[in-house]
Design a protein around this motif. Sequence first.
Motif, PDB file in Angstrom:
ATOM      1  N   ASP A   1       0.698   9.645  13.367  1.00  0.00           N
ATOM      2  CA  ASP A   1       0.230  10.454  14.499  1.00  0.00           C
ATOM      3  C   ASP A   1      -0.919  11.352  14.107  1.00  0.00           C
ATOM      4  O   ASP A   1      -1.779  11.672  14.928  1.00  0.00           O
ATOM      5  CB  ASP A   1       1.384  11.295  15.057  1.00  0.00           C
ATOM      6  CG  ASP A   1       2.472  10.441  15.699  1.00  0.00           C
ATOM      7  OD1 ASP A   1       2.150   9.341  16.181  1.00  0.00           O
ATOM      8  OD2 ASP A   1       3.641  10.875  15.692  1.00  0.00           O
ATOM      9  N   GLU A   2      -0.937  11.809  12.847  1.00  0.00           N
ATOM     10  CA  GLU A   2      -1.996  12.688  12.370  1.00  0.00           C
ATOM     11  C   GLU A   2      -2.841  11.970  11.330  1.00  0.00           C
ATOM     12  O   GLU A   2      -2.337  11.148  10.556  1.00  0.00           O
ATOM     13  CB  GLU A   2      -1.389  13.958  11.749  1.00  0.00           C
ATOM     14  CG  GLU A   2      -0.588  14.805  12.733  1.00  0.00           C
ATOM     15  CD  GLU A   2       0.005  16.045  12.072  1.00  0.00           C
ATOM     16  OE1 GLU A   2      -0.208  16.231  10.858  1.00  0.00           O
ATOM     17  OE2 GLU A   2       0.686  16.814  12.774  1.00  0.00           O
ATOM     18  N   ALA A   3      -4.131  12.276  11.300  1.00  0.00           N
ATOM     19  CA  ALA A   3      -5.039  11.654  10.344  1.00  0.00           C
ATOM     20  C   ALA A   3      -4.658  12.027   8.911  1.00  0.00           C
ATOM     21  O   ALA A   3      -4.126  13.113   8.653  1.00  0.00           O
ATOM     22  CB  ALA A   3      -6.474  12.083  10.636  1.00  0.00           C
ATOM     23  N   LYS A   4      -4.907  11.110   7.993  1.00  0.00           N
ATOM     24  CA  LYS A   4      -4.620  11.313   6.568  1.00  0.00           C
ATOM     25  C   LYS A   4      -5.916  11.090   5.783  1.00  0.00           C
ATOM     26  O   LYS A   4      -6.051  10.118   5.036  1.00  0.00           O
ATOM     27  CB  LYS A   4      -3.540  10.342   6.095  1.00  0.00           C
ATOM     28  CG  LYS A   4      -2.271  10.337   6.932  1.00  0.00           C
ATOM     29  CD  LYS A   4      -1.475  11.611   6.774  1.00  0.00           C
ATOM     30  CE  LYS A   4      -0.175  11.539   7.577  1.00  0.00           C
ATOM     31  NZ  LYS A   4       0.621  12.782   7.479  1.00  0.00           N
TER      32      LYS A   4
ATOM     33  N   ASP B   1      -7.281  12.176   3.172  1.00  0.00           N
ATOM     34  CA  ASP B   1      -7.314  12.132   1.711  1.00  0.00           C
ATOM     35  C   ASP B   1      -6.559  10.934   1.146  1.00  0.00           C
ATOM     36  O   ASP B   1      -6.402  10.811  -0.074  1.00  0.00           O
ATOM     37  CB  ASP B   1      -6.741  13.422   1.116  1.00  0.00           C
ATOM     38  CG  ASP B   1      -5.275  13.648   1.505  1.00  0.00           C
ATOM     39  OD1 ASP B   1      -4.867  13.160   2.577  1.00  0.00           O
ATOM     40  OD2 ASP B   1      -4.559  14.323   0.736  1.00  0.00           O
ATOM     41  N   LYS B   2      -6.098  10.038   2.024  1.00  0.00           N
ATOM     42  CA  LYS B   2      -5.325   8.884   1.581  1.00  0.00           C
ATOM     43  C   LYS B   2      -6.183   7.622   1.607  1.00  0.00           C
ATOM     44  O   LYS B   2      -7.390   7.666   1.793  1.00  0.00           O
ATOM     45  CB  LYS B   2      -4.074   8.720   2.444  1.00  0.00           C
ATOM     46  CG  LYS B   2      -3.176   9.948   2.460  1.00  0.00           C
ATOM     47  CD  LYS B   2      -2.761  10.390   1.054  1.00  0.00           C
ATOM     48  CE  LYS B   2      -1.866  11.620   1.088  1.00  0.00           C
ATOM     49  NZ  LYS B   2      -1.554  12.148  -0.257  1.00  0.00           N
ATOM     50  N   LEU B   3      -5.551   6.475   1.412  1.00  0.00           N
ATOM     51  CA  LEU B   3      -6.269   5.207   1.413  1.00  0.00           C
ATOM     52  C   LEU B   3      -6.867   4.923   2.788  1.00  0.00           C
ATOM     53  O   LEU B   3      -6.394   5.417   3.813  1.00  0.00           O
ATOM     54  CB  LEU B   3      -5.307   4.068   1.052  1.00  0.00           C
ATOM     55  CG  LEU B   3      -4.706   4.094  -0.353  1.00  0.00           C
ATOM     56  CD1 LEU B   3      -3.542   3.112  -0.432  1.00  0.00           C
ATOM     57  CD2 LEU B   3      -5.760   3.774  -1.407  1.00  0.00           C
ATOM     58  N   LYS B   4      -7.900   4.090   2.802  1.00  0.00           N
ATOM     59  CA  LYS B   4      -8.502   3.630   4.037  1.00  0.00           C
ATOM     60  C   LYS B   4      -8.096   2.170   4.270  1.00  0.00           C
ATOM     61  O   LYS B   4      -7.820   1.436   3.311  1.00  0.00           O
ATOM     62  CB  LYS B   4     -10.025   3.751   3.981  1.00  0.00           C
ATOM     63  CG  LYS B   4     -10.531   5.174   3.818  1.00  0.00           C
ATOM     64  CD  LYS B   4     -10.112   6.056   4.983  1.00  0.00           C
ATOM     65  CE  LYS B   4     -10.642   7.481   4.827  1.00  0.00           C
ATOM     66  NZ  LYS B   4     -10.131   8.367   5.901  1.00  0.00           N
TER      67      LYS B   4
ATOM     68  N   PRO C   1       0.809  -1.224   0.000  1.00  0.00           N
ATOM     69  CA  PRO C   1       0.000   0.000   0.000  1.00  0.00           C
ATOM     70  C   PRO C   1       0.840   1.271   0.000  1.00  0.00           C
ATOM     71  O   PRO C   1       1.953   1.309   0.536  1.00  0.00           O
ATOM     72  CB  PRO C   1      -0.794  -0.108   1.303  1.00  0.00           C
ATOM     73  CG  PRO C   1       0.087  -0.888   2.217  1.00  0.00           C
ATOM     74  CD  PRO C   1       0.951  -1.777   1.350  1.00  0.00           C
ATOM     75  N   GLY C   2       0.289   2.301  -0.598  1.00  0.00           N
ATOM     76  CA  GLY C   2       0.781   3.648  -0.366  1.00  0.00           C
ATOM     77  C   GLY C   2       0.274   4.117   0.988  1.00  0.00           C
ATOM     78  O   GLY C   2      -0.075   3.316   1.851  1.00  0.00           O
ATOM     79  N   MET C   3       0.234   5.424   1.200  1.00  0.00           N
ATOM     80  CA  MET C   3      -0.148   5.949   2.508  1.00  0.00           C
ATOM     81  C   MET C   3      -1.594   5.607   2.839  1.00  0.00           C
ATOM     82  O   MET C   3      -2.504   5.831   2.048  1.00  0.00           O
ATOM     83  CB  MET C   3       0.045   7.469   2.548  1.00  0.00           C
ATOM     84  CG  MET C   3      -0.116   8.058   3.944  1.00  0.00           C
ATOM     85  SD  MET C   3       0.290   9.825   3.996  1.00  0.00           S
ATOM     86  CE  MET C   3       2.084   9.727   3.827  1.00  0.00           C
TER      87      MET C   3
ATOM     88  N   THR D   1      -5.423   7.975  -4.842  1.00  0.00           N
ATOM     89  CA  THR D   1      -5.549   8.891  -5.972  1.00  0.00           C
ATOM     90  C   THR D   1      -5.291  10.318  -5.519  1.00  0.00           C
ATOM     91  O   THR D   1      -4.946  11.174  -6.341  1.00  0.00           O
ATOM     92  CB  THR D   1      -6.943   8.786  -6.603  1.00  0.00           C
ATOM     93  OG1 THR D   1      -7.938   8.995  -5.594  1.00  0.00           O
ATOM     94  CG2 THR D   1      -7.160   7.414  -7.230  1.00  0.00           C
ATOM     95  N   GLY D   2      -5.458  10.606  -4.225  1.00  0.00           N
ATOM     96  CA  GLY D   2      -5.243  11.941  -3.706  1.00  0.00           C
ATOM     97  C   GLY D   2      -3.823  12.181  -3.280  1.00  0.00           C
ATOM     98  O   GLY D   2      -3.061  11.251  -3.044  1.00  0.00           O
TER      99      GLY D   2
END
Length: 223
Positions: free
Chosen positions: A186-189, A191-194, A177-179, A222-223
């Motif tokens: 530590d911080e939410a992402k 716009d990334k994969l779930k 996986p990517g991000m 994709t983001g």
Amino acid sequence: MTKTLFITGASTGIGAATARAAVAAGWNVGLMARSADKLDTLTKELGDNAMALSGDATDLAAQEDAVRRTVERFGTLDAAFANAGTGLDKPGTEGGDPDEWRKLVDLNVMGVLYTARATLPELRKTRGHLLLTGSAAGRNHIKGSIYSASKWFVHGYAGNMSEEMREWGGRCTLISPGMVDTPFFDEAKPDKLKPEDIAGAVMFAISQDPRAEVREVHVMPTG
């Protein structure tokens, strides 16, 4: 007979999402992680098809015991997902913490080897499937990244295990996986994969006809 999947790093993120997806698809799951409380909550959610196996993936004896208990409970082991992993708080070689490197190698490298060692005798019986969590960081050179280097090991090992396991009808898949928006960061992402995206990749690989081995699933946001 219902198939069984063993997962390390199962209490949160990709591991927990994969457990949910597997149970929804009719699988039993043996779930190993250090956090007993989180595992208990997850297994209560999933019901009788899930078993909590509190333990440290860097301990070979603990993994062997977890696999034994999984097979005793469900009767078989058809797939194993070496998913437990960690990153570094202090990046780089000169600025890094050697004690932290040791912990990373113990989990990202030795933990993966221990999962394979503990599960292969059972997977051989079922012509089963080994899955390993790699990373986009294991496909690219990242300036000074020791974490990335640990995932390069996983990528190489996955290919080597594919060659070994095919001799007796087994399969090995690298999940890359990517991000992903998980507690790994530590911080939410947002716009990334779930985690559910990666769980879907796992289920895709293990649901293929036995004649087909998906050697790698590489998933990028994709983001």
